[in-house]
Enzyme design. Structure first.
Site, PDB file in Angstrom:
ATOM      1  N   ARG A 119      -0.767  20.939  38.140  1.00  0.00           N
ATOM      2  CA  ARG A 119      -1.173  20.068  37.039  1.00  0.00           C
ATOM      3  C   ARG A 119      -1.460  18.674  37.559  1.00  0.00           C
ATOM      4  O   ARG A 119      -1.252  18.386  38.737  1.00  0.00           O
ATOM      5  CB  ARG A 119      -0.062  20.032  35.976  1.00  0.00           C
ATOM      6  CG  ARG A 119       1.321  19.822  36.608  1.00  0.00           C
ATOM      7  CD  ARG A 119       2.326  19.244  35.710  1.00  0.00           C
ATOM      8  NE  ARG A 119       1.971  17.890  35.360  1.00  0.00           N
ATOM      9  CZ  ARG A 119       2.122  16.853  36.194  1.00  0.00           C
ATOM     10  NH1 ARG A 119       2.621  17.001  37.403  1.00  0.00           N
ATOM     11  NH2 ARG A 119       1.758  15.654  35.821  1.00  0.00           N
ATOM     12  N   GLY A 120      -1.938  17.811  36.628  1.00  0.00           N
ATOM     13  CA  GLY A 120      -2.282  16.443  37.015  1.00  0.00           C
ATOM     14  C   GLY A 120      -3.724  16.437  37.505  1.00  0.00           C
ATOM     15  O   GLY A 120      -4.144  17.320  38.272  1.00  0.00           O
ATOM     16  N   ALA A 121      -4.482  15.433  37.067  1.00  0.00           N
ATOM     17  CA  ALA A 121      -5.932  15.466  37.276  1.00  0.00           C
ATOM     18  C   ALA A 121      -6.370  15.663  38.735  1.00  0.00           C
ATOM     19  O   ALA A 121      -7.123  16.596  39.029  1.00  0.00           O
ATOM     20  CB  ALA A 121      -6.545  14.205  36.674  1.00  0.00           C
TER      21      ALA A 121
ATOM     22  N   ARG B 108      -8.491  24.332  31.659  1.00  0.00           N
ATOM     23  CA  ARG B 108      -8.003  23.223  30.815  1.00  0.00           C
ATOM     24  C   ARG B 108      -9.188  22.266  30.627  1.00  0.00           C
ATOM     25  O   ARG B 108      -9.933  22.023  31.581  1.00  0.00           O
ATOM     26  CB  ARG B 108      -6.833  22.469  31.470  1.00  0.00           C
ATOM     27  CG  ARG B 108      -5.548  23.295  31.565  1.00  0.00           C
ATOM     28  CD  ARG B 108      -4.397  22.449  32.107  1.00  0.00           C
ATOM     29  NE  ARG B 108      -3.821  21.581  31.086  1.00  0.00           N
ATOM     30  CZ  ARG B 108      -2.944  20.599  31.362  1.00  0.00           C
ATOM     31  NH1 ARG B 108      -2.577  20.361  32.617  1.00  0.00           N
ATOM     32  NH2 ARG B 108      -2.449  19.853  30.391  1.00  0.00           N
TER      33      ARG B 108
ATOM     34  N   GLN C 294       7.316  16.041  31.775  1.00  0.00           N
ATOM     35  CA  GLN C 294       6.839  15.744  33.140  1.00  0.00           C
ATOM     36  C   GLN C 294       7.533  14.510  33.704  1.00  0.00           C
ATOM     37  O   GLN C 294       7.682  14.369  34.915  1.00  0.00           O
ATOM     38  CB  GLN C 294       5.319  15.521  33.136  1.00  0.00           C
ATOM     39  CG  GLN C 294       4.495  16.775  32.934  1.00  0.00           C
ATOM     40  CD  GLN C 294       4.161  17.016  31.490  1.00  0.00           C
ATOM     41  OE1 GLN C 294       4.889  16.604  30.585  1.00  0.00           O
ATOM     42  NE2 GLN C 294       3.054  17.694  31.228  1.00  0.00           N
TER      43      GLN C 294
ATOM     44  N   ASP D 128      -6.581  11.285  32.996  1.00  0.00           N
ATOM     45  CA  ASP D 128      -7.192  12.612  33.142  1.00  0.00           C
ATOM     46  C   ASP D 128      -8.709  12.547  33.055  1.00  0.00           C
ATOM     47  O   ASP D 128      -9.407  13.389  33.609  1.00  0.00           O
ATOM     48  CB  ASP D 128      -6.635  13.574  32.092  1.00  0.00           C
ATOM     49  CG  ASP D 128      -5.259  14.023  32.530  1.00  0.00           C
ATOM     50  OD1 ASP D 128      -4.289  13.265  32.321  1.00  0.00           O
ATOM     51  OD2 ASP D 128      -5.156  15.105  33.141  1.00  0.00           O
TER      52      ASP D 128
ATOM     53  N   ASN E  70      -5.154  10.167  28.776  1.00  0.00           N
ATOM     54  CA  ASN E  70      -3.992  10.465  29.632  1.00  0.00           C
ATOM     55  C   ASN E  70      -2.949  11.163  28.769  1.00  0.00           C
ATOM     56  O   ASN E  70      -3.127  11.331  27.554  1.00  0.00           O
ATOM     57  CB  ASN E  70      -3.444   9.177  30.273  1.00  0.00           C
ATOM     58  CG  ASN E  70      -2.443   9.487  31.373  1.00  0.00           C
ATOM     59  OD1 ASN E  70      -2.735  10.255  32.282  1.00  0.00           O
ATOM     60  ND2 ASN E  70      -1.249   8.915  31.288  1.00  0.00           N
ATOM     61  N   LYS E  71      -1.857  11.545  29.398  1.00  0.00           N
ATOM     62  CA  LYS E  71      -0.795  12.280  28.713  1.00  0.00           C
ATOM     63  C   LYS E  71      -0.451  11.664  27.365  1.00  0.00           C
ATOM     64  O   LYS E  71      -0.343  10.444  27.241  1.00  0.00           O
ATOM     65  CB  LYS E  71       0.437  12.311  29.619  1.00  0.00           C
ATOM     66  CG  LYS E  71       1.654  13.016  29.076  1.00  0.00           C
ATOM     67  CD  LYS E  71       1.392  14.422  28.591  1.00  0.00           C
ATOM     68  CE  LYS E  71       0.792  15.325  29.636  1.00  0.00           C
ATOM     69  NZ  LYS E  71       0.199  16.569  29.071  1.00  0.00           N
TER      70      LYS E  71
END
Ligand SMILES: CSC[C@@H](O)[C@@H](O)C(=O)COP(=O)(O)O
Length: 397
Positions: A79-81, A113, A227, A268, A278-279
């Protein structure tokens, strides 16, 4: 504020000096890399550090085909861009190396995603290398090697970008907050678990820590998939930095107490107008930061800037399953089909949850965007024209 800490029974006051012995510099990155390509006899396979198991277990997840990688992406094992971009590129190389339909694999991986722009970028980059090799007369094996070389190049470039973001980000912090002793609030996870290097926002905090200028990293737990508490706190603890975990909803009182000098987050997708996806929970922090006159700084590689997305309203925000909110899983245990998480139920059965994975912060709330190429303020620069041009160049290279 000191009294408030004392009442909790636990003294979490910042250390007297940023270089106190408790604040020693150690290795932040986990012993197992977030992603690695394995050649025969182990491979060819793509091996991921299963982030759903952290911080309890450091275990690897082996992907032998695109569907396995897609599942790993959806359940947030990877995960994570920036890391999604790297995973996407390796995914194409994997399909080629194992004799699967490369075009089909590329489509399914890129669609795993929707919000992180880097995923599609990584897939396109490896696919372009594969196709160009085929067009040049290469057979399947040599074309696969070209895709793998593209993935490896992206992996390496991301590590380099991460190091440069840390330098630019720390210089910006020092300029904005003369005197050091930075107290940084961060959200989600942006360290070596999302990158070929030490990450984006977390890499800046780590650089400040190494220079003895980080007084405290405030870590938002990042509901619902934690996270922050599972991953960022894990990386912060490994690095030896002074950090404190808080629930997302405690951020307001922390600002009000004057305990936050700057917010550092990743992204992201950054739209051409400077809107930042973003998150989920990032936008409320931006609003709080503006109200309390605290800089809100976004750290992301150029590849996260998306010139084809004109504004925040055009960003597709991933909506995730209700059970991630109605059940608490620690660690998050993936279950086939995603209908239920198998966790502890914390809402009446059948409750529907609003569960966007991301939110969008408008450019007027973003003080600065730090990339490997330098720092830009979307508002004072009148948009991200130059960064968009640079991102186009990079994505065509
Ligand atoms: C450099 S990481 C930036 C973002 O990718 C990160 O903050 C984030 O929102 C990740 O979300 P996740 O849903 O865990 O993939």
């Amino acid at each position: 504020m000191a009294d408030q800490y004392a009442q909790s029974g636990e003294d979490i006051r910042p250390p007297e000096t940023p270089t106190s012995p408790a604040n020693q510099v150690k290795e932040a990155a986990p012993a197992i890399p977030a992603i690695r390509w394995a050649e025969p006899p182990e491979g060819p396979v793509l091996v991921l550090l299963d982030q759903t198991r952290l911080p309890g277990e450091e275990t690897e997840l082996v992907c032998t085909d695109a569907p396995a990688l897609v599942e790993a992406i959806r359940m947030l094992a990877v995960r994570g861009a920036p890391l999604l971009g790297i995973a996407g590129a390796y995914g194409v190389a994997l399909a080629a190396a194992r004799g699967f339909d490369v075009d089909e694999a590329a489509v399914t991986i890129a669609g795993a995603r929707p919000t992180a722009v880097n995923l599609g970028y990584g897939v396109r980059r490896a696919l372009a290398a594969y196709r160009s090799a085929v067009a040049g007369g290469a057979g399947r094996e040599r074309a696969g090697a070209a895709a793998l070389a593209a993935a490896r190049a992206l992996h390496r470039e991301d590590a380099e970008a991460s190091a440069r973001m840390a330098v630019h980000g720390l210089a910006l912090l020092d300029e904005m907050l003369p005197g050091g002793g930075h107290r940084i609030l961060t959200h989600c996870n942006t360290g070596s678990l999302v990158s070929g290097g030490e990450g984006t926002a977390f890499a800046v905090a780590l650089a400040a820590h190494r220079e003895g200028r980080l007084r405290r990293l405030w870590v938002d737990e990042t509901r619902p998939l934690m996270q922050g508490s599972r991953l960022t706190a894990y990386e912060a603890a490994r690095s030896g930095m002074a950090y404190t975990l808080l629930t997302d909803s405690a951020a307001g009182s922390l600002f009000a107490a004057g305990e936050v000098d700057a917010v550092l987050i990743g992204a992201d997708r950054i739209a051409a107008d400077g809107s930042v996806a973003n998150k989920v929970g990032s936008y409320p922090l931006a609003v709080l930061a503006r109200y309390h006159h605290v800089p809100f700084i976004v750290v992301a590689p150029v590849t996260t800037v998306d010139p084809e997305t004109p504004d925040g309203a055009s960003i597709e925000v991933e909506q995730r399953a209700s059970h991630e909110v109605t059940e608490v899983t620690a660690p998050y245990v993936p279950m086939a089909g995603f209908e239920a998480g198998g966790g502890i139920v914390v809402a009446p059965l059948g409750t529907q949850a609003y569960n966007p994975a991301f939110d969008v912060t408008p450019p007027e709330l973003v003080t600065a965007i730090v990339t490997e190429e330098g720092v830009v303020s979307p508002v004072t620069a009148g948009g991200l024209g130059e960064l968009c041009a640079r991102s186009r160049q990079v994505s065509m290279s």
